[in-house]
Design an enzyme around this catalytic site. Structure first.
Site, PDB file in Angstrom:
ATOM      1  N   GLY A  46       0.840  -1.189   0.000  1.00  0.00           N
ATOM      2  CA  GLY A  46       0.000   0.000   0.000  1.00  0.00           C
ATOM      3  C   GLY A  46       0.875   1.238   0.000  1.00  0.00           C
ATOM      4  CD  GLN A  51       3.359   5.875   2.704  1.00  0.00           C
ATOM      5  OE1 GLN A  51       2.413   5.294   2.187  1.00  0.00           O
ATOM      6  NE2 GLN A  51       4.365   5.222   3.274  1.00  0.00           N
ATOM      7  CB  CYS A  99       5.182   2.171   7.529  1.00  0.00           C
ATOM      8  SG  CYS A  99       4.691   3.704   6.706  1.00  0.00           S
ATOM      9  CG  LEU A 100       6.584   1.197   1.508  1.00  0.00           C
ATOM     10  CD1 LEU A 100       5.945   1.464   0.153  1.00  0.00           C
ATOM     11  CD2 LEU A 100       7.731   0.205   1.378  1.00  0.00           C
ATOM     12  CG  HIS A 141      -0.378   1.028   7.274  1.00  0.00           C
ATOM     13  ND1 HIS A 141       0.623   0.589   8.114  1.00  0.00           N
ATOM     14  CD2 HIS A 141       0.213   1.917   6.427  1.00  0.00           C
ATOM     15  CE1 HIS A 141       1.758   1.196   7.783  1.00  0.00           C
ATOM     16  NE2 HIS A 141       1.545   2.004   6.759  1.00  0.00           N
ATOM     17  CD  GLU A 142      -1.168   2.289   2.780  1.00  0.00           C
ATOM     18  OE1 GLU A 142      -0.837   3.468   2.591  1.00  0.00           O
ATOM     19  OE2 GLU A 142      -0.356   1.389   3.073  1.00  0.00           O
ATOM     20  CG  HIS A 145       0.150   6.610   5.500  1.00  0.00           C
ATOM     21  ND1 HIS A 145       1.296   7.149   6.028  1.00  0.00           N
ATOM     22  CD2 HIS A 145       0.425   5.305   5.275  1.00  0.00           C
ATOM     23  CE1 HIS A 145       2.224   6.217   6.122  1.00  0.00           C
ATOM     24  NE2 HIS A 145       1.724   5.070   5.680  1.00  0.00           N
TER      25      HIS A 145
HETATM   26 NI    NI Z   1       2.743   3.250   5.652  1.00  0.00          NI
END
Ligand code: NI
Length: 188
Positions: A46, A51, A99-100, A141-142, A145
């Site tokens: 995701g 991000q 998480c990226l 999670h997304e 963000h």
């Molecule tokens: Ni993330």
């Protein structure tokens, strides 16, 4: 299309509420294409627009469950409705999330088992998906963000020290850090 740099925790855009999309034109289509390419290159399951430095309420996802059922898409201006988060301690094996924007790290976190996503697609058409298990986790999670919340903002106090140590060691938690999939040797 292009792989975009992924911002790392500490960058203000990651910690602020994103705004609704009002223009479903060419720039949005291009943004989502780049987000998909970036997510695939990372690789991740995701990716949310903040991000990659864009403060809009958009995320993409791509997930294949244990039965081989694939789910992927883009959610614009999403709403998310979740079942209560189960009480108790999260399981480090089965409930650890990454998480990226905190690349290479994983911490356990309880999430709701079921989530109803209501959003618009790239044509502005509404759709909804009821997700269970890991896909429900991805949506939570997304969606977070888009409200400026990272999963590490939700982890238990027992993980605060290891997290702080990581941030200190890597120089994260302040503006100016990003990484580029396929160039920087980081995994998430
Ligand atoms: Ni993330």
């Amino acid at each position: 299309m292009a792989v975009l740099p992924i911002l790392i925790t500490g960058e203000p855009v990651l910690h602020a509420r994103a705004t609704d999309v009002t223009d479903f034109g060419e720039p949005l289509i291009r943004l989502v294409a780049d987000m998909r390419e970036t997510m695939e290159a990372a690789p991740g399951v995701g990716l949310a627009a903040p991000q990659v430095g864009v403060p809009l309420r958009v995320f993409v996802w791509e997930w294949t469950d244990d039965e081989g059922t694939e789910s992927s898409g883009v959610a614009v201006n999403p709403e998310l409705f979740i079942t209560p988060v189960p009480a108790g301690e999260p399981d480090e094996e089965g409930e650890s999330e990454g998480c990226l924007s905190v690349p290479g790290e994983r911490f356990p976190l309880r999430r709701a088992a079921t989530a109803l996503l209501r959003a618009r697609d790239l044509d502005g058409q509404p759709f909804e998906i009821t997700a269970h298990g890991w896909l429900a986790r991805i949506f939570q999670h997304e969606y977070d963000h888009l409200d400026g919340t990272l999963y590490v903002d939700r982890i238990g106090t027992e993980w605060a020290k290891p997290l702080a140590k990581t941030l200190r060691k890597k120089g994260w938690g302040k503006p100016g850090n990003s990484w580029l999939a396929g160039v920087d040797d980081l995994d998430a």
